[in-house]
Design an enzyme around this catalytic site. Structure first.
Site, PDB file in Angstrom:
ATOM      1  CE1 TYR A 235       0.997   7.692   2.679  1.00  0.00           C
ATOM      2  CE2 TYR A 235       1.266   5.437   1.922  1.00  0.00           C
ATOM      3  CZ  TYR A 235       0.481   6.439   2.495  1.00  0.00           C
ATOM      4  OH  TYR A 235      -0.809   6.146   2.879  1.00  0.00           O
TER       5      TYR A 235
ATOM      6  CG  ASP B 262      -1.927   1.122   1.185  1.00  0.00           C
ATOM      7  OD1 ASP B 262      -2.961   0.955   0.515  1.00  0.00           O
ATOM      8  OD2 ASP B 262      -1.668   2.188   1.785  1.00  0.00           O
TER       9      ASP B 262
ATOM     10  CG  HIS C 285      -3.750  10.005  -0.135  1.00  0.00           C
ATOM     11  ND1 HIS C 285      -2.385   9.842  -0.240  1.00  0.00           N
ATOM     12  CD2 HIS C 285      -4.058   9.628   1.124  1.00  0.00           C
ATOM     13  CE1 HIS C 285      -1.909   9.386   0.907  1.00  0.00           C
ATOM     14  NE2 HIS C 285      -2.908   9.246   1.748  1.00  0.00           N
TER      15      HIS C 285
ATOM     16  CE  LYS D 131      -3.425   4.886   0.122  1.00  0.00           C
ATOM     17  NZ  LYS D 131      -2.107   4.518   0.643  1.00  0.00           N
TER      18      LYS D 131
HETATM   19  P1  NAD Z   1      -0.347   1.157  11.885  1.00  0.00           P
HETATM   20  O1  NAD Z   1      -1.629   1.023  12.597  1.00  0.00           O
HETATM   21  O2  NAD Z   1       0.048   0.163  10.887  1.00  0.00           O
HETATM   22  O3  NAD Z   1       0.756   1.306  13.012  1.00  0.00           O
HETATM   23  C1  NAD Z   1       2.111   1.405  12.732  1.00  0.00           C
HETATM   24  C2  NAD Z   1       2.862   1.415  14.053  1.00  0.00           C
HETATM   25  O4  NAD Z   1       2.654   0.181  14.749  1.00  0.00           O
HETATM   26  C3  NAD Z   1       4.354   1.552  13.850  1.00  0.00           C
HETATM   27  O5  NAD Z   1       4.817   2.409  14.880  1.00  0.00           O
HETATM   28  C4  NAD Z   1       4.884   0.139  14.075  1.00  0.00           C
HETATM   29  O6  NAD Z   1       6.171   0.140  14.597  1.00  0.00           O
HETATM   30  C5  NAD Z   1       3.900  -0.427  15.071  1.00  0.00           C
HETATM   31  N1  NAD Z   1       3.751  -1.892  14.899  1.00  0.00           N
HETATM   32  C6  NAD Z   1       3.561  -2.557  13.738  1.00  0.00           C
HETATM   33  N2  NAD Z   1       3.425  -3.875  13.957  1.00  0.00           N
HETATM   34  C7  NAD Z   1       3.526  -4.055  15.296  1.00  0.00           C
HETATM   35  C8  NAD Z   1       3.468  -5.192  16.136  1.00  0.00           C
HETATM   36  N3  NAD Z   1       3.264  -6.410  15.635  1.00  0.00           N
HETATM   37  N4  NAD Z   1       3.618  -5.018  17.475  1.00  0.00           N
HETATM   38  C9  NAD Z   1       3.809  -3.785  17.995  1.00  0.00           C
HETATM   39  N5  NAD Z   1       3.883  -2.660  17.249  1.00  0.00           N
HETATM   40  C10 NAD Z   1       3.737  -2.796  15.910  1.00  0.00           C
HETATM   41  O7  NAD Z   1      -0.353   2.604  11.285  1.00  0.00           O
HETATM   42  P2  NAD Z   1      -0.333   3.386   9.963  1.00  0.00           P
HETATM   43  O8  NAD Z   1       1.029   3.367   9.347  1.00  0.00           O
HETATM   44  O9  NAD Z   1      -0.960   4.665  10.331  1.00  0.00           O
HETATM   45  O10 NAD Z   1      -1.357   2.649   8.993  1.00  0.00           O
HETATM   46  C11 NAD Z   1      -0.974   1.588   8.150  1.00  0.00           C
HETATM   47  C12 NAD Z   1      -0.924   2.000   6.690  1.00  0.00           C
HETATM   48  O11 NAD Z   1      -2.170   2.547   6.287  1.00  0.00           O
HETATM   49  C13 NAD Z   1       0.066   3.108   6.328  1.00  0.00           C
HETATM   50  O12 NAD Z   1       1.398   2.664   6.312  1.00  0.00           O
HETATM   51  C14 NAD Z   1      -0.464   3.542   4.987  1.00  0.00           C
HETATM   52  O13 NAD Z   1      -0.090   2.638   3.969  1.00  0.00           O
HETATM   53  C15 NAD Z   1      -1.969   3.491   5.250  1.00  0.00           C
HETATM   54  N6  NAD Z   1      -2.522   4.795   5.657  1.00  0.00           N
HETATM   55  C16 NAD Z   1      -3.345   5.444   4.782  1.00  0.00           C
HETATM   56  C17 NAD Z   1      -3.884   6.674   5.117  1.00  0.00           C
HETATM   57  C18 NAD Z   1      -4.798   7.359   4.135  1.00  0.00           C
HETATM   58  O14 NAD Z   1      -5.026   8.580   4.279  1.00  0.00           O
HETATM   59  N7  NAD Z   1      -5.347   6.648   3.183  1.00  0.00           N
HETATM   60  C19 NAD Z   1      -3.592   7.273   6.355  1.00  0.00           C
HETATM   61  C20 NAD Z   1      -2.773   6.589   7.237  1.00  0.00           C
HETATM   62  C21 NAD Z   1      -2.247   5.353   6.895  1.00  0.00           C
END
Ligand code: NAD
Length: 326
Positions: free
Chosen positions: A53, A48, A115, A82
């Site tokens: 990014y 994704d 996006h 996106k």
């Molecule tokens: P996420 O919920 O995936 O959280 C990421 C955090 O969790 C990081 O700090 C990571 O170190 C920690 N983590 C990951 N796996 C873990 C585990 N097993 N145990 C403990 N900690 C763990 O957050 P995110 O990055 O906000 O969301 C995921 C993805 O969604 C993004 O990378 C992006 O691709 C997408 N996204 C899209 C939008 C949008 O506007 N469309 C906005 C935010 C995120």
């Protein structure tokens, strides 16, 4: 590897789309190629990404390495990008998509999102790429809107499907009312809706609405506050990390799995795709394996009850930074 155990859903177009993928937001450029390569080796088949990014070229490098080594075939990987807010004007959409395709080194995207339903004034990629939010490129600079209504941007995305650059077009950060509006005019319906969704922000009505329209839902920020520390601290302060919430830890202990797996499985077991981001191979494996867990109905209900309407990504928060729109 693990692929056989990981499920996919079928989008309205017939394309297959995995239930667990890798998110690429905030992945530093210097780590991105290795991370993408490692994820594919572990069995991830959904990447994704987004122009915003700033790491699509590096993500593409990791994908290419895996393709060249024969680890995966292009058709087995769902590559996602996106369209950023500054490219909503219809005359800029195709060029923005082509730039992302070139960076990834692929000739089509499986899914291409708008996006956000926010059109910002165009910034020439030769001046700044990715352009970010403020028109002058400074962290606190004003946001300037572009007079480009969503229906025109959507029609430009439909043309990307017509010319074969994109297989599925999709929406993100879109509220229910706007989805209903879009469904009245879309020639090609949105295949996926990507929104913030986690136990503290479960959005049951939006989920039902999307399902009624046969739009598949992808949850972002599945771990709730964790990825918003330092960005939305006033909301983060209102809740404890999901990883240590007693409801989650107790369910994890009773099922013999980790809290992260419980949080992700709460979504995937109900057919919602998750795209957690992690830079550690161990955690990536743990996250991918959420699909091996079978939660009881009671456990799913107990997690759903954590819903507190807490959203960490809120476009309305940008209000005070908007330049007056004439
Ligand atoms: P996420 O919920 O995936 O959280 C990421 C955090 O969790 C990081 O700090 C990571 O170190 C920690 N983590 C990951 N796996 C873990 C585990 N097993 N145990 C403990 N900690 C763990 O957050 P995110 O990055 O906000 O969301 C995921 C993805 O969604 C993004 O990378 C992006 O691709 C997408 N996204 C899209 C939008 C949008 O506007 N469309 C906005 C935010 C995120």
């Amino acid at each position: 590897m693990i692929t056989a155990q990981n499920a996919s859903t079928q989008l309205a177009s017939g394309s297959s789309y995995p239930l667990t993928g890798l998110g690429l937001w905030k992945v530093p450029r210097e780590e991105c190629a290795n991370l993408v390569y490692t994820s594919l080796k572990l069995g991830y088949r959904l990447l994704d990404g987004a122009a915003d990014y700033g790491n699509e070229a590096e993500a593409g490098e990791g994908l290419r390495r895996a393709l060249n080594e024969g680890l995966v075939k292009r058709e087995d990987v769902t590559v996602v990008s996106k369209l950023w807010n500054t490219y909503h004007a219809e005359e800029h959409v195709e060029a923005a998509c082509r730039r992302s395709l070139q960076d990834w080194g692929v000739d089509y995207f499986d899914v291409y999102y708008i996006h956000m339903p926010i059109a910002l004034k165009y910034v020439d990629p030769a001046v700044r790429y990715p352009p970010g939010w403020s028109y002058d490129g400074t962290p606190d600079g004003a946001l300037e809107l572009e007079a480009s209504p969503y229906h025109k941007t959507w029609a430009a995305l439909e043309r990307l499907v017509d010319i074969g650059l994109v297989r599925n077009i999709a929406i993100s950060n879109m509220p229910g009312g706007m989805i209903m509006d879009l469904m009245t005019y879309a020639r090609i319906k949105p295949a996926v809706l990507q929104v913030e969704m986690h136990p503290y922000f479960a959005q049951p009505e939006l989920l039902r609405l999307a399902q009624a329209f046969n739009i598949h839902v992808t949850a972002y920020s599945s771990f709730g506050p964790t990825s918003w520390v330092g960005i939305s601290d006033s909301v983060v302060a209102k809740c404890e990390p999901l990883f240590t919430h007693p409801t989650v830890t107790e369910i994890a202990a009773s099922h013999g799995v980790t809290p992260a797996q419980v949080i992700l499985r709460w979504a995937t077991q109900r057919g919602i795709t998750v795209i957690p981001k992690s830079s550690s191979a161990e955690r990536m494996k743990e996250n991918l394996n959420n699909e091996r867990v079978e939660l009881s109905e009671g456990a799913i209900d107990a997690i759903s009850k954590l819903d507190a309407g807490l959203r960490f990504a809120n476009p309305a928060a940008a209000g005070p930074r908007l330049a007056v729109y004439a």
